[in-house]
Design a protein around this motif. Structure first.
Motif, mmCIF file in Angstrom:
data_model
loop_
_atom_site.group_PDB
_atom_site.id
_atom_site.type_symbol
_atom_site.label_atom_id
_atom_site.label_comp_id
_atom_site.label_asym_id
_atom_site.label_seq_id
_atom_site.Cartn_x
_atom_site.Cartn_y
_atom_site.Cartn_z
ATOM 1 N N ASP A 94 2.014 -40.397 14.184
ATOM 2 C CA ASP A 94 0.559 -40.516 14.292
ATOM 3 C C ASP A 94 0.251 -41.180 15.634
ATOM 4 N N PRO A 95 -0.307 -40.458 16.610
ATOM 5 C CA PRO A 95 -0.557 -41.043 17.935
ATOM 6 C C PRO A 95 -1.467 -42.269 17.899
ATOM 7 N N HIS A 96 -2.506 -42.256 17.050
ATOM 8 C CA HIS A 96 -3.405 -43.406 16.970
ATOM 9 C C HIS A 96 -2.665 -44.629 16.448
ATOM 10 N N GLU A 97 -1.830 -44.422 15.454
ATOM 11 C CA GLU A 97 -1.020 -45.524 14.923
ATOM 12 C C GLU A 97 -0.131 -46.117 16.011
ATOM 13 N N LEU A 98 0.487 -45.254 16.797
ATOM 14 C CA LEU A 98 1.389 -45.739 17.844
ATOM 15 C C LEU A 98 0.627 -46.565 18.882
ATOM 16 N N ALA A 99 -0.588 -46.157 19.227
ATOM 17 C CA ALA A 99 -1.375 -46.918 20.201
ATOM 18 C C ALA A 99 -1.670 -48.319 19.682
ATOM 19 N N VAL A 100 -2.018 -48.424 18.412
ATOM 20 C CA VAL A 100 -2.270 -49.738 17.814
ATOM 21 C C VAL A 100 -0.992 -50.570 17.823
ATOM 22 N N ARG A 101 0.122 -49.964 17.457
ATOM 23 C CA ARG A 101 1.387 -50.694 17.410
ATOM 24 C C ARG A 101 1.834 -51.125 18.812
ATOM 25 N N ALA A 102 1.500 -50.340 19.817
ATOM 26 C CA ALA A 102 1.845 -50.735 21.183
ATOM 27 C C ALA A 102 1.097 -51.995 21.604
ATOM 28 N N VAL A 103 -0.177 -52.100 21.215
ATOM 29 C CA VAL A 103 -0.941 -53.311 21.535
ATOM 30 C C VAL A 103 -0.371 -54.509 20.779
ATOM 31 N N LEU A 104 -0.051 -54.321 19.512
ATOM 32 C CA LEU A 104 0.522 -55.418 18.724
ATOM 33 C C LEU A 104 1.887 -55.839 19.259
ATOM 34 N N GLY A 105 2.578 -54.935 19.961
ATOM 35 C CA GLY A 105 3.897 -55.242 20.484
ATOM 36 C C GLY A 105 3.907 -55.839 21.869
ATOM 37 N N GLN A 106 2.727 -56.098 22.433
ATOM 38 C CA GLN A 106 2.673 -56.670 23.784
ATOM 39 C C GLN A 106 3.250 -58.086 23.794
ATOM 40 N N GLY A 118 -2.272 -52.807 30.246
ATOM 41 C CA GLY A 118 -1.603 -52.729 31.529
ATOM 42 C C GLY A 118 -0.658 -51.548 31.595
ATOM 43 N N PRO A 119 0.078 -51.426 32.671
ATOM 44 C CA PRO A 119 0.971 -50.276 32.856
ATOM 45 C C PRO A 119 2.027 -50.133 31.761
ATOM 46 N N TRP A 120 2.562 -51.259 31.249
ATOM 47 C CA TRP A 120 3.586 -51.148 30.207
ATOM 48 C C TRP A 120 3.025 -50.482 28.957
ATOM 49 N N THR A 121 1.891 -50.991 28.473
ATOM 50 C CA THR A 121 1.320 -50.445 27.238
ATOM 51 C C THR A 121 0.921 -48.987 27.414
ATOM 52 N N ALA A 122 0.242 -48.678 28.526
ATOM 53 C CA ALA A 122 -0.182 -47.294 28.765
ATOM 54 C C ALA A 122 1.017 -46.364 28.872
ATOM 55 N N GLY A 123 2.069 -46.804 29.571
ATOM 56 C CA GLY A 123 3.261 -45.973 29.695
ATOM 57 C C GLY A 123 3.985 -45.796 28.384
ATOM 58 N N TYR A 124 4.060 -46.844 27.591
ATOM 59 C CA TYR A 124 4.730 -46.765 26.285
ATOM 60 C C TYR A 124 3.993 -45.784 25.364
ATOM 61 N N VAL A 125 2.659 -45.850 25.368
ATOM 62 C CA VAL A 125 1.869 -44.907 24.566
ATOM 63 C C VAL A 125 2.088 -43.485 25.064
ATOM 64 N N ARG A 126 2.107 -43.312 26.366
ATOM 65 C CA ARG A 126 2.317 -41.967 26.924
ATOM 66 C C ARG A 126 3.685 -41.422 26.522
ATOM 67 N N MET A 127 4.700 -42.275 26.534
ATOM 68 C CA MET A 127 6.045 -41.826 26.199
ATOM 69 C C MET A 127 6.160 -41.444 24.728
ATOM 70 N N ARG A 128 5.641 -42.284 23.839
ATOM 71 C CA ARG A 128 5.876 -42.058 22.416
ATOM 72 C C ARG A 128 4.749 -41.268 21.744
ATOM 73 N N ALA A 129 3.497 -41.644 21.956
ATOM 74 C CA ALA A 129 2.395 -40.952 21.281
ATOM 75 C C ALA A 129 2.221 -39.535 21.795
ATOM 76 N N LEU A 130 2.483 -39.318 23.089
ATOM 77 C CA LEU A 130 2.295 -37.993 23.678
ATOM 78 C C LEU A 130 3.620 -37.276 23.942
ATOM 79 N N GLY A 131 4.736 -37.895 23.608
ATOM 80 C CA GLY A 131 6.033 -37.229 23.742
ATOM 81 C C GLY A 131 6.411 -36.891 25.169
ATOM 82 N N ASP A 132 5.998 -37.704 26.143
ATOM 83 C CA ASP A 132 6.300 -37.418 27.544
ATOM 84 C C ASP A 132 7.759 -37.794 27.825
ATOM 85 N N PRO A 133 8.589 -36.841 28.261
ATOM 86 C CA PRO A 133 10.005 -37.152 28.514
ATOM 87 C C PRO A 133 10.260 -37.835 29.847
#
Length: 536
Positions: free
Chosen positions: A347-359, A450-465
């Motif tokens: 669930d991409p929305h779930e991953l975005a929330v979890r990325a913020v909680l993991g900062q 910041g760049p870490w959170t945005a990049g982490y979401v891009r990698m996992r929520a959007l499946g960017d290799p």
């Protein structure tokens, strides 16, 4: 690839190219995967097609021996960020079945005519044909693995009527639905076993299957999730288990390995998915056994797509190993751990929330925070299913939530609410096929991202290799450890590491930097994927 190189792959029955292209045999009128065990056809009789839909559109029927419709998806669609790659990711998620071609075109920002022209020119088939091929595969899967009434199967696969379902099955498989069900077998391409039920297909229109009472998931649909090449299933399940959030995820341990289970929020209802760690099959034809329990079978296509994205099953480990394995720094890691995957998100929305909680917190701390969030704001299941009790909270709910039970700093709560509000109102669009660079820019515009959170979401929520996180402490530690292990980065002609973990040195790992990231996380700590810092 040239046509000659494709034919060489067919001659050698090279399973690395299953799903990358298909061959139609003029003399028989069937199409196959490159690794089909049948006698190799003469070169003059072979026509190559980029997709199964293109082969079907050209009048070829699916081979009953190699089941070309059951191969892993082409890894090209994970890599490509253009409109064709985005469209293929959306079609795999069932957008055409739910919203039609106009809905797909609207999401991509194109007219339906432009989209049809682009897909046909490059893939040999338009969005309707591509979605139709996917529906046909889902229908065969259900016919040969369940005892569901055929009328229910027709709508679960995404067909608008039973007549359309019957006509498509006959055209693609040269068999009736009852014939496919009777011909089930346990070979390559079969996706499970079930008792045979009488065929109730007819040509009259019918209503879609209704949801189970009170949203309770129906009996499970057995699946075999195919993948190509080696798969480091132990590392993949380690990653998922370390981050399993109480209430929505669990990992069970048994004699044959672990089973990962989680709840799913889908378009037509709720679902429960489970995947076994132990791989089945043999040789180049491998799969993970899975089961889906859905309140509405029309969610089957989307649920399968989300599981595949979560487990990164469409990856091409051969291409990844070829690039990263030749690198002086990463080569030893690739050799030691072939088949590492870059887990995505169910669930991409779930991953975005979890990325913020993991900062700026440990994996364990992020897991605890997310568990409290689920308990406080998640929707309870109609009845607990083992340790699974809730669905993940919706972004709309969290956007206005007080979040007092989380015990986080006020600025972090404000960031979480801002992200959820942006997801709810469409300011940030996270969905299969979303434009990745634009999503990252939209996230970076939000307070506290910041760049870490945005990049982490891009990698996992959007499946960017191809995402790298130069600011991640685990990456820096991993790269420093690897550089030290090989006597410094200057061995075997490697460029010097000016800034361990820096983006400059990661450029040589494109387009597979996400996989390099996971190798470095693994090198930074004793356990597989055990990043010592952030990691939701």
């Amino acid at each position: 690839m040239t046509e000659e190189s494709r034919y060489e792959a067919v001659r050698s029955r090279d399973a690395r190219f299953d799903g990358v292209f298909f061959l139609g045999v003029m003399s028989t009128g069937i199409y196959c995967r490159p690794s089909c065990p049948a006698m190799t056809p003469k070169r003059d009789n072979v026509r190559f097609h980029p997709t199964a839909a293109a082969a079907q559109r050209a009048g070829f029927r699916a081979c009953r021996r190699c089941r070309p419709d059951a191969v892993p998806g082409s890894p090209e669609w994970d890599v490509r960020a253009d409109v064709v790659g985005r469209a293929m990711r959306m079609i795999a998620d069932g957008v055409v079945d739910r919203e039609g071609v106009s809905g797909l075109a609207l999401r991509l920002g194109y007219s339906a005519r432009q989209l049809q022209r682009q897909l046909t020119a490059e893939l040999g088939a338009g969005p309707v044909a591509l979605a139709r091929a996917q529906r046909a595969h889902t229908a065969r899967l259900l016919l040969q693995t369940t005892s569901l009434p055929v009328t229910d199967i027709a709508f679960a696969a995404g067909f608008a009527s039973v007549r359309q379902f019957n006509d498509t099955v006959r055209e693609i498989y040269a068999a009736t639905p009852s014939g496919l069900r009777a011909a089930r077998r346990g070979g390559i391409g079969s996706v499970g076993k079930a008792t045979v039920a009488p065929d109730t297909a007819n040509t009259a229109s019918a209503s879609p299957p209704s949801a189970a009472p009170a949203g309770t998931p129906c009996a499970g649909v057995p699946l075999r999730l195919a993948y190509r090449g080696p798969l480091d299933a132990a590392a993949l399940f380690d990653f998922l288990e370390r981050r399993a959030v109480p209430g929505i995820e669990e990992v069970r341990h048994g004699g044959s390995g672990r089973v990962y289970r989680r709840t799913l929020t889908l378009d037509y209802g709720v679902g429960v998915a489970e995947v076994d760690e132990h791989a089945g099959g043999g040789g180049d034809h491998r799969w993970l056994a899975a089961r889906l329990r859905l309140a509405d079978l029309r969610d089957l296509t989307a649920a399968v797509a989300r599981l595949r994205q979560l487990l990164d099953l469409d990856a091409d480990p051969y291409a990844i190993a070829e690039r990263l394995g030749a690198d002086p720094l990463l080569g030893p890691l690739v050799t030691a751990a072939p088949g590492i995957r870059s887990p995505g998100a169910a669930d991409p929305h779930e991953l975005a929330v979890r990325a913020v909680l993991g900062q700026q917190v440990s994996v364990a701390a992020a897991r605890g925070l997310t568990g409290r969030l689920v308990a406080g704001y998640g929707k309870p299941l109609p009845a607990p299913d083992g340790a699974l009790t809730h669905l993940f909270p919706r972004a709309e709910t969290l956007a206005g939530a007080p979040l007092e039970e989380l015990g986080m700093p006020r600025a972090r709560k404000d960031t979480l609410r801002a992200v959820c509000a942006a997801l709810a109102d469409g300011t940030v669009v996270l969905e299969p096929g979303a434009e990745r660079a634009e999503c990252e820019r939209s996230l970076l515009a939000l307070p506290g991202i910041g760049p870490w959170t945005a990049g982490y979401v891009r990698m996992r929520a959007l499946g960017d290799p191809d995402v790298f996180l130069p600011g991640d402490a685990g990456v820096r530690h991993g790269l420093a450890a690897v550089a030290g292990a090989v006597g410094g980065a200057a061995v075997r002609g490697a460029p010097p590491v000016r800034d361990p973990g820096g983006a400059t040195d990661a450029e040589r790992w494109r387009p597979w930097r996400s996989y390099a990231l996971h190798h470095l996380w693994r090198a930074a700590a004793p356990g597989p994927f055990a990043s010592a810092t952030r990691g939701s």
